[in-house]
Design a protein around this motif. Sequence first.
Motif, PDB file in Angstrom:
ATOM      1  N   GLN A  73      -1.661-110.218  16.902  1.00 59.74           N
ATOM      2  CA  GLN A  73      -1.046-111.239  17.739  1.00 59.74           C
ATOM      3  C   GLN A  73      -0.558-110.672  19.067  1.00 59.74           C
ATOM      4  O   GLN A  73      -0.672-111.318  20.108  1.00 59.74           O
ATOM      5  CB  GLN A  73       0.120-111.900  16.985  1.00 59.74           C
ATOM      6  N   GLU A  74      -0.033-109.447  19.040  1.00 59.19           N
ATOM      7  CA  GLU A  74       0.399-108.795  20.281  1.00 59.19           C
ATOM      8  C   GLU A  74      -0.792-108.622  21.230  1.00 59.19           C
ATOM      9  O   GLU A  74      -0.698-108.909  22.432  1.00 59.19           O
ATOM     10  CB  GLU A  74       1.014-107.426  19.978  1.00 59.19           C
ATOM     11  N   LYS A  75      -1.883-108.150  20.683  1.00 56.60           N
ATOM     12  CA  LYS A  75      -3.077-107.951  21.506  1.00 56.60           C
ATOM     13  C   LYS A  75      -3.584-109.295  22.042  1.00 56.60           C
ATOM     14  O   LYS A  75      -3.957-109.415  23.205  1.00 56.60           O
ATOM     15  CB  LYS A  75      -4.189-107.287  20.677  1.00 56.60           C
ATOM     16  N   ARG A  76      -3.567-110.288  21.172  1.00 54.82           N
ATOM     17  CA  ARG A  76      -4.074-111.611  21.544  1.00 54.82           C
ATOM     18  C   ARG A  76      -3.260-112.209  22.689  1.00 54.82           C
ATOM     19  O   ARG A  76      -3.807-112.808  23.622  1.00 54.82           O
ATOM     20  CB  ARG A  76      -4.023-112.531  20.330  1.00 54.82           C
ATOM     21  N   GLN A  77      -1.944-112.052  22.607  1.00 52.61           N
ATOM     22  CA  GLN A  77      -1.074-112.616  23.635  1.00 52.61           C
ATOM     23  C   GLN A  77      -1.330-111.986  25.010  1.00 52.61           C
ATOM     24  O   GLN A  77      -1.263-112.661  26.034  1.00 52.61           O
ATOM     25  CB  GLN A  77       0.391-112.440  23.239  1.00 52.61           C
ATOM     26  N   ILE A  78      -1.644-110.699  25.004  1.00 51.36           N
ATOM     27  CA  ILE A  78      -1.949-110.032  26.284  1.00 51.36           C
ATOM     28  C   ILE A  78      -3.182-110.657  26.921  1.00 51.36           C
ATOM     29  O   ILE A  78      -3.204-110.975  28.115  1.00 51.36           O
ATOM     30  CB  ILE A  78      -2.158-108.517  26.073  1.00 51.36           C
ATOM     31  N   TYR A 138     -14.080-106.288  19.495  1.00 50.49           N
ATOM     32  CA  TYR A 138     -14.739-105.164  20.152  1.00 50.49           C
ATOM     33  C   TYR A 138     -13.751-104.210  20.823  1.00 50.49           C
ATOM     34  O   TYR A 138     -14.057-103.021  21.020  1.00 50.49           O
ATOM     35  CB  TYR A 138     -15.723-105.674  21.212  1.00 50.49           C
ATOM     36  N   ALA A 139     -12.584-104.708  21.199  1.00 53.07           N
ATOM     37  CA  ALA A 139     -11.611-103.869  21.906  1.00 53.07           C
ATOM     38  C   ALA A 139     -11.094-102.759  20.990  1.00 53.07           C
ATOM     39  O   ALA A 139     -10.949-102.947  19.784  1.00 53.07           O
ATOM     40  CB  ALA A 139     -10.453-104.728  22.408  1.00 53.07           C
ATOM     41  N   ARG A 140     -10.803-101.617  21.585  1.00 56.15           N
ATOM     42  CA  ARG A 140     -10.347-100.466  20.816  1.00 56.15           C
ATOM     43  C   ARG A 140      -8.999 -99.983  21.337  1.00 56.15           C
ATOM     44  O   ARG A 140      -8.730-100.038  22.547  1.00 56.15           O
ATOM     45  CB  ARG A 140     -11.367 -99.315  20.914  1.00 56.15           C
ATOM     46  N   VAL A 141      -8.147 -99.501  20.420  1.00 59.96           N
ATOM     47  CA  VAL A 141      -6.868 -98.920  20.806  1.00 59.96           C
ATOM     48  C   VAL A 141      -7.063 -97.422  21.008  1.00 59.96           C
ATOM     49  O   VAL A 141      -7.589 -96.734  20.125  1.00 59.96           O
ATOM     50  CB  VAL A 141      -5.790 -99.175  19.727  1.00 59.96           C
ATOM     51  N   GLU A 142      -6.675 -96.938  22.188  1.00 60.33           N
ATOM     52  CA  GLU A 142      -6.802 -95.518  22.499  1.00 60.33           C
ATOM     53  C   GLU A 142      -5.433 -94.959  22.863  1.00 60.33           C
ATOM     54  O   GLU A 142      -4.638 -95.625  23.535  1.00 60.33           O
ATOM     55  CB  GLU A 142      -7.791 -95.309  23.655  1.00 60.33           C
ATOM     56  N   SER A 143      -5.163 -93.730  22.425  1.00 62.81           N
ATOM     57  CA  SER A 143      -3.871 -93.079  22.681  1.00 62.81           C
ATOM     58  C   SER A 143      -4.035 -91.932  23.668  1.00 62.81           C
ATOM     59  O   SER A 143      -5.025 -91.176  23.605  1.00 62.81           O
ATOM     60  CB  SER A 143      -3.288 -92.546  21.365  1.00 62.81           C
ATOM     61  N   TYR A 144      -3.064 -91.811  24.576  1.00 64.01           N
ATOM     62  CA  TYR A 144      -3.084 -90.749  25.582  1.00 64.01           C
ATOM     63  C   TYR A 144      -1.700 -90.121  25.679  1.00 64.01           C
ATOM     64  O   TYR A 144      -0.692 -90.836  25.679  1.00 64.01           O
ATOM     65  CB  TYR A 144      -3.478 -91.312  26.957  1.00 64.01           C
ATOM     66  N   MET A 158      -8.264-102.230  30.769  1.00 64.40           N
ATOM     67  CA  MET A 158      -7.296-101.715  29.810  1.00 64.40           C
ATOM     68  C   MET A 158      -6.016-102.528  29.869  1.00 64.40           C
ATOM     69  O   MET A 158      -5.654-103.054  30.928  1.00 64.40           O
ATOM     70  CB  MET A 158      -6.998-100.242  30.097  1.00 64.40           C
ATOM     71  N   ALA A 159      -5.352-102.620  28.731  1.00 63.82           N
ATOM     72  CA  ALA A 159      -4.052-103.273  28.652  1.00 63.82           C
ATOM     73  C   ALA A 159      -3.083-102.292  28.013  1.00 63.82           C
ATOM     74  O   ALA A 159      -3.418-101.602  27.036  1.00 63.82           O
ATOM     75  CB  ALA A 159      -4.144-104.549  27.818  1.00 63.82           C
ATOM     76  N   CYS A 175       1.038 -92.970  25.680  1.00 64.98           N
ATOM     77  CA  CYS A 175       0.580 -94.356  25.849  1.00 64.98           C
ATOM     78  C   CYS A 175      -0.410 -94.767  24.763  1.00 64.98           C
ATOM     79  O   CYS A 175      -1.168 -93.950  24.255  1.00 64.98           O
ATOM     80  CB  CYS A 175      -0.104 -94.539  27.206  1.00 64.98           C
ATOM     81  N   GLU A 176      -0.359 -96.053  24.460  1.00 66.54           N
ATOM     82  CA  GLU A 176      -1.404 -96.692  23.658  1.00 66.54           C
ATOM     83  C   GLU A 176      -1.995 -97.798  24.513  1.00 66.54           C
ATOM     84  O   GLU A 176      -1.264 -98.657  25.023  1.00 66.54           O
ATOM     85  CB  GLU A 176      -0.836 -97.283  22.357  1.00 66.54           C
ATOM     86  N   LEU A 177      -3.313 -97.764  24.676  1.00 63.13           N
ATOM     87  CA  LEU A 177      -3.998 -98.746  25.512  1.00 63.13           C
ATOM     88  C   LEU A 177      -5.020 -99.520  24.697  1.00 63.13           C
ATOM     89  O   LEU A 177      -5.677 -98.972  23.807  1.00 63.13           O
ATOM     90  CB  LEU A 177      -4.710 -98.053  26.676  1.00 63.13           C
ATOM     91  N   LEU A 178      -5.134-100.804  25.009  1.00 62.47           N
ATOM     92  CA  LEU A 178      -6.186-101.631  24.434  1.00 62.47           C
ATOM     93  C   LEU A 178      -7.339-101.633  25.436  1.00 62.47           C
ATOM     94  O   LEU A 178      -7.175-102.059  26.582  1.00 62.47           O
ATOM     95  CB  LEU A 178      -5.668-103.060  24.213  1.00 62.47           C
TER      96      LEU A 178
END
Length: 222
Positions: A7-12, A33-39, A56-57, A107-110
């Motif tokens: 839901q968090e991702k969807r709202q963005i 298809y979107a992936r969560v990536e950490s930096y 990216m979000a 960071c965590e990015l979508l």
Amino acid sequence: MNSPTHQEKRQIFERHFLLGKLSGDEIDTLLHYARVESYPAGYEIFSKGSPGTSMMAVLRGTLKMSSVSSEGKEVVFNIMNPGDCFGEIALLDGDERSADAVAMTDCELLVLHRRDFMPILCQRLRQTTEQVEDVLFRHLESRIAKALLQLAESANLHRVPGSPIELHVSQRELGHIAGGSRESVNKHLQAWHKAGWIDLGKGTIVIRGLAAIERMAEAPEL
């Protein structure tokens, strides 16, 4: 750090100026298809001039968009916080990045790649085109009926009331009057012929159901 919920991702995406125009199902497809990536803090996510292949979000953390001036000084254009999106123009043109993106904290990015977004966009454009064509096609039906009535008016001078009206006009000529191609005009005329409203001959159109044609001419514009 808790993982971001669906839901968090969807709202963005729903709040985004571009992605928010999509339907709920289309957004869910993109999220698939979107992936969560950490930096880690200090990591360069991408550099100015690198290929733009994704948007990216920010889900967690903070990053900065910056560039180095000709004097060698860093110029910070923007600070991106949770909920902020960046790089979305790359989804449309795939052009080079216009700035550096560097993580200021962990960071965590979508991440949504262009290759996954373009099929959705193309499908949406096809649907829009079909809707526009459909509206124009229905408008044409009314214009054809009005053109036939105008021609019938001039051919109606010595006609016995209730008798067929024979018009000496080709479908191509009728298309010029109504503002449609011969092929589109023919589709409507064939349907009216099947309904018994008109007869079609070589260079002639015979109106048998005048009242039906009049109703079609009065159909409201959509």
